[in-house]
Design a protein around this motif. Structure first.
Motif, PDB file in Angstrom:
ATOM      1  N   THR A   1      34.948  33.050  50.561  1.00 47.82           N
ATOM      2  CA  THR A   1      33.658  32.352  50.578  1.00 47.82           C
ATOM      3  C   THR A   1      33.673  31.170  49.617  1.00 47.82           C
ATOM      4  OG1 THR A   1      32.479  34.381  51.156  1.00 47.82           O
ATOM      5  CG2 THR A   1      31.188  32.621  50.135  1.00 47.82           C
ATOM      6  N   GLU A   2      34.266  31.368  48.447  1.00 47.80           N
ATOM      7  CA  GLU A   2      34.345  30.284  47.465  1.00 47.80           C
ATOM      8  C   GLU A   2      35.261  29.162  47.964  1.00 47.80           C
ATOM      9  OE1 GLU A   2      33.530  28.832  43.357  1.00 47.80           O
ATOM     10  OE2 GLU A   2      32.537  29.672  45.121  1.00 47.80           O
TER      11      GLU A   2
ATOM     12  N   ASP B   1      39.227  39.589  44.556  1.00 49.74           N
ATOM     13  CA  ASP B   1      38.216  40.028  45.516  1.00 49.74           C
ATOM     14  C   ASP B   1      38.301  39.025  46.660  1.00 49.74           C
ATOM     15  OD1 ASP B   1      35.906  40.319  47.044  1.00 49.74           O
ATOM     16  OD2 ASP B   1      34.636  40.768  45.330  1.00 49.74           O
TER      17      ASP B   1
ATOM     18  N   GLU C   1      36.106  33.977  42.246  1.00 46.25           N
ATOM     19  CA  GLU C   1      34.878  34.013  43.034  1.00 46.25           C
ATOM     20  C   GLU C   1      33.852  33.005  42.549  1.00 46.25           C
ATOM     21  OE1 GLU C   1      35.869  36.604  41.115  1.00 46.25           O
ATOM     22  OE2 GLU C   1      36.984  37.842  42.550  1.00 46.25           O
ATOM     23  N   ARG C   2      33.972  32.555  41.296  1.00 46.19           N
ATOM     24  CA  ARG C   2      33.049  31.592  40.706  1.00 46.19           C
ATOM     25  C   ARG C   2      33.870  30.546  39.961  1.00 46.19           C
ATOM     26  NH1 ARG C   2      28.058  35.310  38.304  1.00 46.19           N
ATOM     27  NH2 ARG C   2      27.513  36.331  40.285  1.00 46.19           N
TER      28      ARG C   2
ATOM     29  N   ALA D   1      35.133  37.583  48.614  1.00 47.89           N
ATOM     30  CA  ALA D   1      34.350  36.642  47.798  1.00 47.89           C
ATOM     31  C   ALA D   1      35.133  35.359  47.548  1.00 47.89           C
ATOM     32  CB  ALA D   1      33.956  37.302  46.480  1.00 47.89           C
ATOM     33  N   PHE D   2      36.440  35.490  47.374  1.00 50.59           N
ATOM     34  CA  PHE D   2      37.279  34.306  47.165  1.00 50.59           C
ATOM     35  C   PHE D   2      37.272  33.409  48.401  1.00 50.59           C
ATOM     36  CE2 PHE D   2      41.702  32.581  47.656  1.00 50.59           C
ATOM     37  CZ  PHE D   2      41.569  31.544  46.742  1.00 50.59           C
TER      38      PHE D   2
END
Length: 248
Positions: free
Chosen positions: A116-117, A110, A88-89, A113-114
């Protein structure tokens, strides 16, 4: 980092030695549908098995994993940069990669969130490929022994997320424009002991050992598996379940 559950660091060294690598044709296909061959991101790289396959086709591969011990056991290679980072980051720059891969780990992430990344770091038209394998094909006697002797011991130790891998990721939300993908499979010629070493890297096996204090393949179970397998190496096949998409 709070969402990361580490099922593999304890056995990272054995994971590096005994986990499967993937067919070269898989990486050739991913490269063939990528818009460029400059930078690829291999997310949840583990020890770098898929990163090496991607490096054969991309100038640079950034391989990330949230588990520092996995990265410590990764095999170095010019053009592969290993980093400790979550899915995710990632720490990658905006619009910096032409391909993203997740090898046998998509079910741990996740995924919202992944995604989005991925959209943040992907260039226009970048490709994302996620794949897994679950069920192996082998001689009937060996398969029956694993089903009867191993499966009941490990049944209660599998993390819930693994079910998605058993189902070939078919039920998971994959918010990308999907690309029709050929069939791929892993093949190995292994002895019984080599297959037992591979099974020992499973998350359920490690949970069993933590709970019971010994391997499920010790003693009579291991002996019965070896007898069913026979003295010679046998061919095992793992069909890959793969989803490939375009980031738009």
């Amino acid at each position: 980092m709070a969402s990361f559950q580490d099922h593999f660091s304890k056995q990272a060294g054995e994971y590096a030695k005994h986990r499967l690598t993937y067919p070269p044709a898989l990486f050739e296909f991913v490269a063939s549908v990528a818009p460029a061959h400059d930078v690829a991101w291999d997310c949840a790289t583990g020890n770098g098995q898929a990163a090496h396959g991607m490096r054969d086709h991309f100038e640079r591969v950034i391989a990330t994993d949230a588990a520092e011990r996995q990265i410590e056991h990764a095999v170095p290679r010019d053009g592969i940069e290993y980093r400790v980072a979550t899915a995710e980051r990632s720490g990658l720059a905006d619009r910096s990669v032409s391909a993203v891969t997740v090898a046998t780990a998509f079910h741990w992430l996740d995924r919202e969130a992944f995604a989005t990344e991925v959209r943040r770091v992907a260039r226009d038209g970048a490709v994302i490929a996620v794949w897994t394998y679950a069920w192996s094909e082998m001689a009937d006697d060996a398969k029956a022994a694993i089903r009867e002797l191993v499966a009941p011991q490990l049944a209660e130790y599998w993390p819930p997320a693994v079910r998605a891998a058993w189902e070939g990721y078919a039920a998971l939300h994959f918010p990308f424009t999907e690309i029709e993908t050929p069939a791929f499979e892993i093949r190995r010629l292994w002895s019984a002991d080599e297959f037992i070493a591979y099974m020992s890297t499973w998350s359920a096996t490690q949970a069993f050992i933590r709970d019971q204090g010994h391997s499920p393949f010790d003693g009579a179970v291991g002996d019965a598996l070896r007898e069913a397998w026979g003295p010679e190496p046998a061919e095992i096949r793992w069909p890959l379940d793969i989803r490939v998409g375009r980031v738009e």
